[in-house]
Design an enzyme around this catalytic site. Structure first.
Site, PDB file in Angstrom:
ATOM      1  N   SER A 137       0.853  -1.193   0.000  1.00 54.32           N
ATOM      2  CA  SER A 137       0.000   0.000   0.000  1.00 54.32           C
ATOM      3  C   SER A 137       0.883   1.236   0.000  1.00 54.32           C
ATOM      4  O   SER A 137       2.001   1.222   0.541  1.00 54.32           O
ATOM      5  CB  SER A 137      -0.936   0.054   1.211  1.00 54.32           C
ATOM      6  OG  SER A 137      -1.522   1.339   1.343  1.00 54.32           O
ATOM      7  N   TYR A 150      -3.468   0.752  10.400  1.00 55.30           N
ATOM      8  CA  TYR A 150      -3.213   0.332   9.024  1.00 55.30           C
ATOM      9  C   TYR A 150      -1.817   0.743   8.567  1.00 55.30           C
ATOM     10  O   TYR A 150      -1.056  -0.059   8.012  1.00 55.30           O
ATOM     11  CB  TYR A 150      -4.270   0.955   8.107  1.00 55.30           C
ATOM     12  CG  TYR A 150      -4.194   0.492   6.667  1.00 55.30           C
ATOM     13  CD1 TYR A 150      -4.699  -0.747   6.299  1.00 55.30           C
ATOM     14  CD2 TYR A 150      -3.640   1.299   5.678  1.00 55.30           C
ATOM     15  CE1 TYR A 150      -4.641  -1.184   4.976  1.00 55.30           C
ATOM     16  CE2 TYR A 150      -3.577   0.877   4.367  1.00 55.30           C
ATOM     17  CZ  TYR A 150      -4.081  -0.366   4.022  1.00 55.30           C
ATOM     18  OH  TYR A 150      -4.021  -0.786   2.712  1.00 55.30           O
TER      19      TYR A 150
END
Length: 243
Positions: A137, A150
């Site tokens: 990501s 996250y």
């Protein structure tokens, strides 16, 4: 020889798009996900797809799923560590510990367990070797607001990628990472909804097919070549200079 890959989080979003791309390219694909129905739906369209209902945070379930692949196909050429969970939209003081643990458990511990299982089998098989691709990501590099669990988990994935790359060299095991920004999936739909409700600018997105073709490219390289890190994102999303 037909190559084989295990894709985690294969029942939806990026995982599903990648599974379909690999099947179209003639690969054998082990489909890992918590829910059996979406995996079986993908498998119904191809004899080369193998549904493997599995919780990636459960060591015994992971070992069993990888064992099924080896029994069925005798070899594992690649793993795409894609399963993930997101926690967004709250500052660190507002995030329950349970949300932190769930995010770290799925994104980081799950990636570790699956990489561990893949590495052991790639090391032992003949010819020796294989490839592990981790889903990082853009948050592995630049955080977005309100995403402490996250972002921390994805920074951890980057460390895992680098370490596997070193550990794998003597065994012909390559490891790389794809860092994805704003592919059109269910998670991004949720972020866009949050932005709309908060009156914030809605970020640009890209077709998830571009992610699938990128992962397929990484996996299709010979083992003497490796994409160590690849960033694929919507061109106009706030990544460069985000913060």
């Amino acid at each position: 020889m037909t190559q084989s890959i295990i894709i985690t989080g294969a029942g939806s979003g990026i995982g599903k798009a990648c599974a379909e791309a690999f099947l179209d390219a003639g690969w054998r694909v082990g489909l890992i996900g918590r829910r059996a129905a979406p995996l079986e739906e993908i498998a119904a369209a191809s004899a080369n797809a193998l549904p493997l209902p599995c919780d990636v945070t459960d060591e015994a379930q992971v070992a069993a799923a990888f064992g099924v692949v080896m029994e069925r196909w005798g070899r594992l050429d690649a793993l795409f560590n894609n399963a993930g969970a997101g926690v967004f939209g709250a500052t660190i003081d507002e995030i329950p510990l349970e949300d932190w643990k769930r995010c770290i458990d799925v994104n980081l511990t799950g990636s570790f367990l699956c990489a561990q299982a893949a590495f052991a089998r790639m090391r032992a098989q003949d010819p020796q070797g294989g490839r592990i691709i981790n889903n990082g990501s853009v948050s592995a590099h630049v955080p977005r607001w309100g995403s402490a669990p996250y972002t921390a988990s994805k920074h951890g994935v980057t460390g895992l990628t680098r370490t596997i790359s070193l550990d794998g060299r003597p065994f012909n095991i390559a490891c790389g990472q794809i860092d994805i920004g704003n592919a059109e999936t269910e998670i991004v739909h949720g972020l866009r909804k949050q932005a709309e409700e908060a009156g914030k600018e809605v970020e640009p997105v890209m077709d998830v097919a571009h992610v699938a073709s990128s992962v397929l490219h990484m996996a299709s390289l010979p083992l003497d070549a490796n994409v160590q890190f690849l960033t694929v994102m919507a061109s106009a999303m706030p990544y460069i200079g985000r913060g």
